[in-house]
Design a protein around this motif. Structure first.
Motif, PDB file in Angstrom:
ATOM      1  N   UNK A   1     -34.671 -19.345   5.156  1.00 44.79           N
ATOM      2  CA  UNK A   1     -34.055 -20.613   4.827  1.00 44.79           C
ATOM      3  C   UNK A   1     -32.806 -20.840   5.686  1.00 44.79           C
ATOM      4  N   UNK A   2     -32.074 -19.775   5.967  1.00 43.64           N
ATOM      5  CA  UNK A   2     -30.870 -19.913   6.769  1.00 43.64           C
ATOM      6  C   UNK A   2     -31.197 -20.436   8.175  1.00 43.64           C
ATOM      7  N   UNK A   3     -32.328 -19.985   8.730  1.00 37.94           N
ATOM      8  CA  UNK A   3     -32.752 -20.492  10.041  1.00 37.94           C
ATOM      9  C   UNK A   3     -33.044 -21.983   9.972  1.00 37.94           C
ATOM     10  N   UNK A   4     -33.719 -22.408   8.892  1.00 36.46           N
ATOM     11  CA  UNK A   4     -34.008 -23.827   8.723  1.00 36.46           C
ATOM     12  C   UNK A   4     -32.727 -24.643   8.635  1.00 36.46           C
ATOM     13  N   UNK A   5     -31.736 -24.109   7.958  1.00 32.65           N
ATOM     14  CA  UNK A   5     -30.469 -24.825   7.833  1.00 32.65           C
ATOM     15  C   UNK A   5     -29.811 -24.969   9.199  1.00 32.65           C
ATOM     16  N   UNK A   6     -29.800 -23.888   9.963  1.00 30.15           N
ATOM     17  CA  UNK A   6     -29.205 -23.952  11.308  1.00 30.15           C
ATOM     18  C   UNK A   6     -29.967 -24.928  12.200  1.00 30.15           C
ATOM     19  N   UNK A   7     -31.307 -24.883  12.116  1.00 31.06           N
ATOM     20  CA  UNK A   7     -32.111 -25.808  12.917  1.00 31.06           C
ATOM     21  C   UNK A   7     -31.877 -27.257  12.486  1.00 31.06           C
ATOM     22  N   UNK A   8     -31.804 -27.474  11.170  1.00 27.49           N
ATOM     23  CA  UNK A   8     -31.572 -28.826  10.658  1.00 27.49           C
ATOM     24  C   UNK A   8     -30.206 -29.349  11.109  1.00 27.49           C
ATOM     25  N   UNK A   9     -29.214 -28.476  11.116  1.00 28.24           N
ATOM     26  CA  UNK A   9     -27.874 -28.873  11.590  1.00 28.24           C
ATOM     27  C   UNK A   9     -27.903 -29.272  13.056  1.00 28.24           C
ATOM     28  N   UNK A  10     -28.866 -28.723  13.789  1.00 26.45           N
ATOM     29  CA  UNK A  10     -29.022 -29.077  15.208  1.00 26.45           C
ATOM     30  C   UNK A  10     -29.978 -30.235  15.424  1.00 26.45           C
ATOM     31  N   UNK A  11     -30.392 -30.909  14.346  1.00 26.28           N
ATOM     32  CA  UNK A  11     -31.215 -32.104  14.468  1.00 26.28           C
ATOM     33  C   UNK A  11     -32.710 -31.912  14.289  1.00 26.28           C
ATOM     34  N   UNK A  12     -33.168 -30.732  13.913  1.00 21.16           N
ATOM     35  CA  UNK A  12     -34.594 -30.478  13.718  1.00 21.16           C
ATOM     36  C   UNK A  12     -35.057 -31.089  12.394  1.00 21.16           C
ATOM     37  N   UNK A  13     -35.847 -32.173  12.499  1.00 18.20           N
ATOM     38  CA  UNK A  13     -36.316 -32.885  11.309  1.00 18.20           C
ATOM     39  C   UNK A  13     -37.269 -32.043  10.460  1.00 18.20           C
ATOM     40  N   UNK A  14     -38.138 -31.285  11.102  1.00 13.39           N
ATOM     41  CA  UNK A  14     -39.103 -30.454  10.364  1.00 13.39           C
ATOM     42  C   UNK A  14     -38.381 -29.414   9.508  1.00 13.39           C
ATOM     43  N   UNK A  15     -37.340 -28.817  10.045  1.00 13.85           N
ATOM     44  CA  UNK A  15     -36.559 -27.826   9.291  1.00 13.85           C
ATOM     45  C   UNK A  15     -35.897 -28.495   8.089  1.00 13.85           C
ATOM     46  N   UNK A  16     -35.370 -29.702   8.289  1.00 16.65           N
ATOM     47  CA  UNK A  16     -34.741 -30.426   7.192  1.00 16.65           C
ATOM     48  C   UNK A  16     -35.764 -30.741   6.098  1.00 16.65           C
ATOM     49  N   UNK A  17     -36.945 -31.158   6.497  1.00 17.84           N
ATOM     50  CA  UNK A  17     -38.013 -31.465   5.536  1.00 17.84           C
ATOM     51  C   UNK A  17     -38.371 -30.216   4.731  1.00 17.84           C
ATOM     52  N   UNK A  18     -38.457 -29.083   5.388  1.00 19.14           N
ATOM     53  CA  UNK A  18     -38.751 -27.827   4.677  1.00 19.14           C
ATOM     54  C   UNK A  18     -37.667 -27.523   3.644  1.00 19.14           C
ATOM     55  N   UNK A  19     -36.425 -27.741   3.994  1.00 19.92           N
ATOM     56  CA  UNK A  19     -35.321 -27.496   3.070  1.00 19.92           C
ATOM     57  C   UNK A  19     -35.398 -28.410   1.849  1.00 19.92           C
ATOM     58  N   UNK A  20     -35.738 -29.651   2.083  1.00 18.27           N
ATOM     59  CA  UNK A  20     -35.861 -30.599   0.970  1.00 18.27           C
ATOM     60  C   UNK A  20     -37.016 -30.191   0.061  1.00 18.27           C
ATOM     61  N   UNK A  21     -38.130 -29.796   0.645  1.00 16.59           N
ATOM     62  CA  UNK A  21     -39.280 -29.369  -0.167  1.00 16.59           C
ATOM     63  C   UNK A  21     -38.940 -28.155  -1.027  1.00 16.59           C
TER      64      UNK A  21
END
Length: 174
Positions: A1-21
């Motif tokens: 999850x921490x990787x997804x957060x870092x990716x989302x902070x860098x603009x990765x929409x897919x990572x943000x979607x995973x975090x929301x799910x």
């Protein structure tokens, strides 16, 4: 999850979607405890997701993503409630009464819903979302002592509501 957060902070929409799910159920439970209707829950969650997406770069510590997200949600729920108060200032809302089904069982959610908002939010965050008191304190921006005393008060009220239900259930059966 921490990787997804870092990716989302860098603009990765897919990572943000995973975090929301991952946090979808928590978002629903918290919003339902505050605004009650599914329609308002959907509005609050949608606004929360939009605001979180646009502000994810402001998140300093990835460990607090859920705390940050729920704080945004609570603020959105409160905004919805304020808007409703302005729209319908004369309507008196009845306090939710605890009801039982044909078998005399009580619905836990109905009992929790009968608590006043400040206690209900804490109960939902603590018991249904498994958040520690320290995180709840951060989310609600209130001292830990306040959270502890409200949780204690909520427990007492819930115990009384369950006791009352048991007494009524026994009376009916005898």
């Amino acid at each position: 999850m921490e990787d997804d957060i870092k990716q989302a902070r860098n603009g990765n929409q897919e990572a943000f979607i995973r975090l929301i799910k991952i946090n979808q159920a928590s978002l629903y439970r918290v919003s339902k405890a505050i605004v009650k209707t599914d329609e308002d829950c959907a509005d609050a969650i949608q606004e929360t997701i939009l605001k979180a997406y646009h502000a994810i770069h402001t998140l300093r510590d990835p460990n607090y993503f859920k705390t940050w997200l729920i704080r945004i949600l609570i603020n959105e729920c409160k905004r919805i409630l304020q808007r409703k108060k302005r729209l319908v200032p004369l309507i008196e809302l009845k306090q939710t009464q605890t009801t039982t089904d044909d078998y005399g069982h009580i619905e836990i959610q109905e009992v929790v819903d009968s608590l006043e908002e400040e206690l209900r939010i804490i109960v939902v965050l603590y018991y249904f979302n498994d958040l520690p008191i320290k995180r709840i304190s951060q989310i609600l921006e209130q001292p830990i002592g306040t959270i502890k005393s409200r949780l204690h008060r909520a427990r007492l009220k819930l115990a009384n509501l369950f006791e009352l239900h048991d007494e009524h259930g026994k009376e009916r059966m005898s």
